[in-house]
Design a protein around this motif. Sequence first.
Motif, PDB file in Angstrom:
ATOM      1  N   PRO A 238       0.512  -1.340  -0.598  1.00 18.49           N
ATOM      2  CA  PRO A 238       0.079   0.021   0.195  1.00 18.49           C
ATOM      3  C   PRO A 238       1.191   1.057  -0.140  1.00 18.49           C
ATOM      4  O   PRO A 238       2.180   1.330   0.268  1.00 18.49           O
ATOM      5  CB  PRO A 238      -0.766  -0.428   1.071  1.00 18.49           C
ATOM      6  N   ALA A 239      -0.415   2.248   0.231  1.00 20.29           N
ATOM      7  CA  ALA A 239       1.091   3.779   0.125  1.00 20.29           C
ATOM      8  C   ALA A 239       1.539   4.208   0.827  1.00 20.29           C
ATOM      9  O   ALA A 239       0.955   3.500   2.636  1.00 20.29           O
ATOM     10  CB  ALA A 239      -0.232   4.659  -0.512  1.00 20.29           C
ATOM     11  N   LEU A 240       2.263   4.374   1.278  1.00 22.74           N
ATOM     12  CA  LEU A 240       3.259   4.811   2.527  1.00 22.74           C
ATOM     13  C   LEU A 240       3.096   5.740   2.940  1.00 22.74           C
ATOM     14  O   LEU A 240       2.426   5.650   4.599  1.00 22.74           O
ATOM     15  CB  LEU A 240       4.860   5.570   2.213  1.00 22.74           C
ATOM     16  N   MET A 241       2.141   6.555   2.501  1.00 24.48           N
ATOM     17  CA  MET A 241       1.149   8.115   3.839  1.00 24.48           C
ATOM     18  C   MET A 241       0.230   7.543   4.149  1.00 24.48           C
ATOM     19  O   MET A 241      -0.621   5.970   3.337  1.00 24.48           O
ATOM     20  CB  MET A 241       1.078   9.136   3.329  1.00 24.48           C
ATOM     21  N   TYR A 242       0.467   7.697   4.977  1.00 23.94           N
ATOM     22  CA  TYR A 242      -1.252   6.780   6.285  1.00 23.94           C
ATOM     23  C   TYR A 242      -2.442   8.854   6.004  1.00 23.94           C
ATOM     24  O   TYR A 242      -1.707   9.773   6.678  1.00 23.94           O
ATOM     25  CB  TYR A 242      -1.503   6.878   7.525  1.00 23.94           C
ATOM     26  N   VAL A 243      -3.727   8.649   6.298  1.00 21.10           N
ATOM     27  CA  VAL A 243      -4.481   9.849   6.187  1.00 21.10           C
ATOM     28  C   VAL A 243      -4.655  10.455   8.030  1.00 21.10           C
ATOM     29  O   VAL A 243      -5.428   8.718   8.024  1.00 21.10           O
ATOM     30  CB  VAL A 243      -5.567  10.396   5.060  1.00 21.10           C
ATOM     31  N   VAL A 244      -4.633  11.279   8.477  1.00 17.02           N
ATOM     32  CA  VAL A 244      -5.095  11.344  10.210  1.00 17.02           C
ATOM     33  C   VAL A 244      -6.253  12.633   9.713  1.00 17.02           C
ATOM     34  O   VAL A 244      -5.903  13.347   9.418  1.00 17.02           O
ATOM     35  CB  VAL A 244      -3.659  11.562  11.006  1.00 17.02           C
ATOM     36  N   ARG A 245      -7.304  12.007  10.461  1.00 10.49           N
ATOM     37  CA  ARG A 245      -7.524  13.347  10.955  1.00 10.49           C
ATOM     38  C   ARG A 245      -8.193  13.259  12.607  1.00 10.49           C
ATOM     39  O   ARG A 245      -8.590  12.085  13.378  1.00 10.49           O
ATOM     40  CB  ARG A 245      -9.403  12.846  10.418  1.00 10.49           C
ATOM     41  N   LEU A 246      -8.129  14.180  13.458  1.00  9.94           N
ATOM     42  CA  LEU A 246      -8.060  14.366  15.111  1.00  9.94           C
ATOM     43  C   LEU A 246      -8.594  14.624  15.214  1.00  9.94           C
ATOM     44  O   LEU A 246      -8.845  16.518  14.616  1.00  9.94           O
ATOM     45  CB  LEU A 246      -7.121  13.605  15.559  1.00  9.94           C
ATOM     46  N   ARG A 247      -9.325  14.637  16.619  1.00  9.26           N
ATOM     47  CA  ARG A 247     -10.360  16.106  17.537  1.00  9.26           C
ATOM     48  C   ARG A 247      -9.980  16.048  18.637  1.00  9.26           C
ATOM     49  O   ARG A 247     -10.523  14.551  19.274  1.00  9.26           O
ATOM     50  CB  ARG A 247     -11.432  15.690  17.068  1.00  9.26           C
ATOM     51  N   VAL A 248      -9.305  16.609  19.430  1.00  6.33           N
ATOM     52  CA  VAL A 248      -9.113  16.893  20.738  1.00  6.33           C
ATOM     53  C   VAL A 248      -9.756  18.086  20.988  1.00  6.33           C
ATOM     54  O   VAL A 248      -8.763  18.967  20.602  1.00  6.33           O
ATOM     55  CB  VAL A 248      -7.873  16.807  20.686  1.00  6.33           C
ATOM     56  N   GLY A 249     -10.395  18.073  21.962  1.00  7.98           N
ATOM     57  CA  GLY A 249     -11.627  18.995  22.564  1.00  7.98           C
ATOM     58  C   GLY A 249     -10.926  19.931  21.468  1.00  7.98           C
ATOM     59  O   GLY A 249     -12.417  19.634  20.110  1.00  7.98           O
ATOM     60  N   GLU A 250     -11.180  21.736  21.923  1.00 10.28           N
ATOM     61  CA  GLU A 250     -11.877  22.011  19.606  1.00 10.28           C
ATOM     62  C   GLU A 250     -11.215  22.792  19.235  1.00 10.28           C
ATOM     63  O   GLU A 250     -10.738  22.745  18.004  1.00 10.28           O
ATOM     64  CB  GLU A 250     -11.883  23.657  20.294  1.00 10.28           C
ATOM     65  N   THR A 251     -10.243  21.330  19.340  1.00 13.87           N
ATOM     66  CA  THR A 251      -9.168  21.122  18.487  1.00 13.87           C
ATOM     67  C   THR A 251      -9.109  19.990  16.931  1.00 13.87           C
ATOM     68  O   THR A 251      -9.162  19.163  17.478  1.00 13.87           O
ATOM     69  CB  THR A 251      -7.466  21.682  19.068  1.00 13.87           C
ATOM     70  N   GLU A 252      -9.062  20.249  16.068  1.00 14.09           N
ATOM     71  CA  GLU A 252      -9.428  19.156  15.048  1.00 14.09           C
ATOM     72  C   GLU A 252      -8.090  19.315  14.317  1.00 14.09           C
ATOM     73  O   GLU A 252      -8.021  20.583  13.426  1.00 14.09           O
ATOM     74  CB  GLU A 252     -10.238  20.088  13.995  1.00 14.09           C
TER      75      GLU A 252
END
Length: 704
Positions: A238-252
């Motif tokens: 598979p592709a080397l990179m991995y898409v990340v989506r994080l939500r911590v409190g008010e920070t996305e």
Amino acid sequence: MTAGDGTVQVRGRDGSHAVVHHPGAVISAEDWTGAALGLGFQMATDRPGQLDFLRRSARGRLAQLVGRDALDADVRQRRLGLEAVARRCLTLLPPDQVRLLDAFTDGVNTALRQRGSAMTWAPVDCVHVAQVLFQAMGSNGSELHMTEVMRRSLPSAVVDFLLDAADGYATAPDGSPEVDVGVPLPLAELRVLFRQPADQSGGPVVADPRPAGSNAWAVAAPDGAVLANDMHLQLGDPALMYVVRLRVGETEVSGVTVPGLPVVLAGTNGRVAWGLTRLPGDTADLRSLGPQDLADVEVRRETIEIRGESPVTVEVTQSRWGPVTSTLAGEPVAFTATLLDPRALDFGLLRLCDAADVETALDIVNDCGLPPVNAIVADAAGRVGWTVGGRFPHRAEAGRPRGFSDAQEPVPYRFVPPHELPRLVGPPTGMVVNCNNGNHAVRRAGLAWNLPPGIRARRVAVGVDGGGRDAAAARDLQLDVDASCYEFYRDLALRYLPPEPRTAALREIREDVMAWGGTAHAREPGLALLTVFRELLREALVAAATGPARALDDRFTYCFAGAEGPLRRLVAAVPDGLVPAPWRDDRHFVVGQLLMARMMLLRDVGTDRLPQWGQRNRLHLVPLAGYPPEAVDLELSGCAETVRVAQPDYGAVMRLVVDLGRPGDSSVCIPGSPREGVPMAEAVRSWAVGYGQPLTVVPAGYSG
């Protein structure tokens, strides 16, 4: 635990908690430790084979999985001793980073247990994945070996010329041209070398530096700033990179990383956006070992398991200056680098997730244990900045080619303090750009010297100046295939080809070259011939100029990243008698290279006429061990010198565009699907033409 709405609840041993929302794999948590827990779970759900592959790569344990094909790589890794370095690194990390790795590990192992896998992840494996990036982006000492051999065997004026950093495309971090003055052409000394018979034994003399790089730029826009970053590494399945989506409190936070790393390498938190490019830093040392040094070495035996075969035992020699990895003139040579320094690696980049402005982000990058990188940063106030990250050894001579180091130089390294690293904030141009090219600030600081020319950076700067400053314009520029740098070789060919060639071969060459439209589009004629023509000219001229170096060391290679400048000056001197033996004169030499280029292309491509560019520039994926790839065979537009970097098995492992003023216009593109075992041919075809996906995905029913 999976809920009825498709979300997954993950709990760590320390009480941390995360929720993975589907679709979009958005991870929400109360703090970054919980986010790391969820990220580890999701990565091990999507890419368990890749996690194992990456950690084995660093440890020298791939042959156990894939067989003898990986033996040489395993031997090299065992000699470096990265397992011991990783263990020491782990003991030096601050407590908050240790908690981060522990939580990530809990998430990985939770997912593996749910899959029924016998594999177990450990915190040190995250260090091993980081080491893989360090190794891909750092120096392996080859440029030091090259310089040492040249200085021992060639006239000093020839060495200075062949390692001249003058760059006709030199581009400053703010996108403006920089003026470089080259050293004089040592014509008399070169003529003596060119009269010597060519050494036809051994492999090629010229070796291009290892392919690893990136483009990144940021530009102030009317309502914020736009950042673009595309990283170039080996393409695989598979592709080397991995898409990340994080939500911590008010920070996305949205962006990309590599499976096994609990940090975001490039992305945005809505207030700040950041991207990285490789900086070919001066971060390694080679030393010849004399009898006294050899009396103090430690020799150990390493057993390498090979799938389907008996194990192999290798000897590993460790000196006080580092592992012995090569020889020169019969003397063992020791290698050391920041790669082998446990102080040089940490996971502080995660702090970018909370950065509020450009200055804060640059401070974080300066203080991180990273591979040597350029960092491009932008914020929502419309400010942009550039700096460098990583631990850089303090060098006595700033920015000059180095060979072997003196045995009296200090080990371990004394690093350049973070506050002394160069940076640029808010330039009048409203732009910052780096495409792995050098600049005066980096050279003056002694951080690097073996730097590629600024061909791509100059093209980006011109494109930004002449185009829009929004996300759509950035995506278009990432796909730019202008290859006008090859006009030099087209004009050279046409200058020597007869206007009305008598032979069919020369007629075809002339027609092919004249038909080239100046781009690296897959359907372009002419470029395939020009690229091979350039390679042959470079090999013949450099081999003639470095004959005594190959006589001293039969493995000598010229791996200077700035070779384009010296090459063009050598070509310009061919009419002055700088013709390699046994060619009679400049016309026979140049036309001879064109005919050989045609013959090689017809043989390699398997056609009876000169191919279009894409017929030579075909993508053939490198499958992950044990993972059945879907057949993908694509003709690629772009080349090593275009903004759209594309070569067989090598190119943009991700393309990221962040528009801080219009977040909905931000996008990310990777060459494949996010999960193992999912057909990826269609996703790769979409990547090849530049289609991406929204950077931020809001899961259905998510209320924040």
